[in-house]
Write a protein that holds these residues in place. Structure first.
Motif, PDB file in Angstrom:
ATOM      1  N   ALA A  60       0.834  -1.205   0.000  1.00  0.00           N
ATOM      2  CA  ALA A  60       0.000   0.000   0.000  1.00  0.00           C
ATOM      3  C   ALA A  60       0.873   1.261   0.000  1.00  0.00           C
ATOM      4  O   ALA A  60       0.574   2.235  -0.690  1.00  0.00           O
ATOM      5  CB  ALA A  60      -0.930  -0.007   1.206  1.00  0.00           C
ATOM      6  N   ARG A  61       1.965   1.241   0.752  1.00  0.00           N
ATOM      7  CA  ARG A  61       2.880   2.396   0.778  1.00  0.00           C
ATOM      8  C   ARG A  61       3.529   2.620  -0.584  1.00  0.00           C
ATOM      9  O   ARG A  61       3.680   3.764  -1.035  1.00  0.00           O
ATOM     10  CB  ARG A  61       3.944   2.197   1.849  1.00  0.00           C
ATOM     11  N   GLU A  63       2.274   1.742  -3.532  1.00  0.00           N
ATOM     12  CA  GLU A  63       1.226   2.241  -4.423  1.00  0.00           C
ATOM     13  C   GLU A  63       0.944   3.715  -4.148  1.00  0.00           C
ATOM     14  O   GLU A  63       0.768   4.510  -5.073  1.00  0.00           O
ATOM     15  CB  GLU A  63      -0.040   1.404  -4.270  1.00  0.00           C
ATOM     16  N   TYR A  64       0.906   4.088  -2.878  1.00  0.00           N
ATOM     17  CA  TYR A  64       0.670   5.477  -2.502  1.00  0.00           C
ATOM     18  C   TYR A  64       1.788   6.370  -3.033  1.00  0.00           C
ATOM     19  O   TYR A  64       1.533   7.444  -3.586  1.00  0.00           O
ATOM     20  CB  TYR A  64       0.567   5.604  -0.977  1.00  0.00           C
ATOM     21  N   THR A  69      -3.347   5.473  -5.727  1.00  0.00           N
ATOM     22  CA  THR A  69      -4.384   5.324  -4.708  1.00  0.00           C
ATOM     23  C   THR A  69      -5.495   6.325  -4.955  1.00  0.00           C
ATOM     24  O   THR A  69      -5.341   7.286  -5.702  1.00  0.00           O
ATOM     25  CB  THR A  69      -3.807   5.561  -3.294  1.00  0.00           C
ATOM     26  N   LYS A  71      -8.121   8.826  -2.803  1.00  0.00           N
ATOM     27  CA  LYS A  71      -8.352   9.400  -1.478  1.00  0.00           C
ATOM     28  C   LYS A  71      -9.716  10.052  -1.457  1.00  0.00           C
ATOM     29  O   LYS A  71     -10.035  10.883  -2.307  1.00  0.00           O
ATOM     30  CB  LYS A  71      -7.275  10.431  -1.157  1.00  0.00           C
TER      31      LYS A  71
END
Length: 85
Positions: A60-61, A63-64, A69, A71
């Motif tokens: 996830a980090r 991809e962010y 991502t 939001k």
């Protein structure tokens, strides 16, 4: 025998403050086109992070960091996003 390539999948990690909404969110997610599965995981009270959870967090980090991502700051933004799918 020919090799087979599996399609790449994405994951969404959602942390909820209350267990009261889990069933409703799970039901809503299942109604969205393209959702292949919904899985609920409860973290241990001792906040132990398993290797599997660590891998998910790291993914996830990454991809962010790449901007991969979505939001949503408000429930209305989230609803607009879901409606756009």
């Amino acid at each position: 025998m020919a090799s087979m390539t599996l399609p790449q999948t994405s994951q969404m990690i959602v942390t909820l403050e209350s267990d009261a909404v889990v069933a409703d969110i799970r039901k809503a997610l299942k109604m969205i086109r393209g959702i292949s599965s919904v899985r609920t995981v409860t973290l241990n009270d001792d906040n132990t992070i398993t290797p599997a959870i660590r891998r998910s967090i790291n993914k996830a980090r990454r991809e962010y960091a790449k901007g991969e991502t979505i939001k949503c700051s408000t429930p209305e933004e989230m609803q607009r996003y879901f409606n756009s799918l």
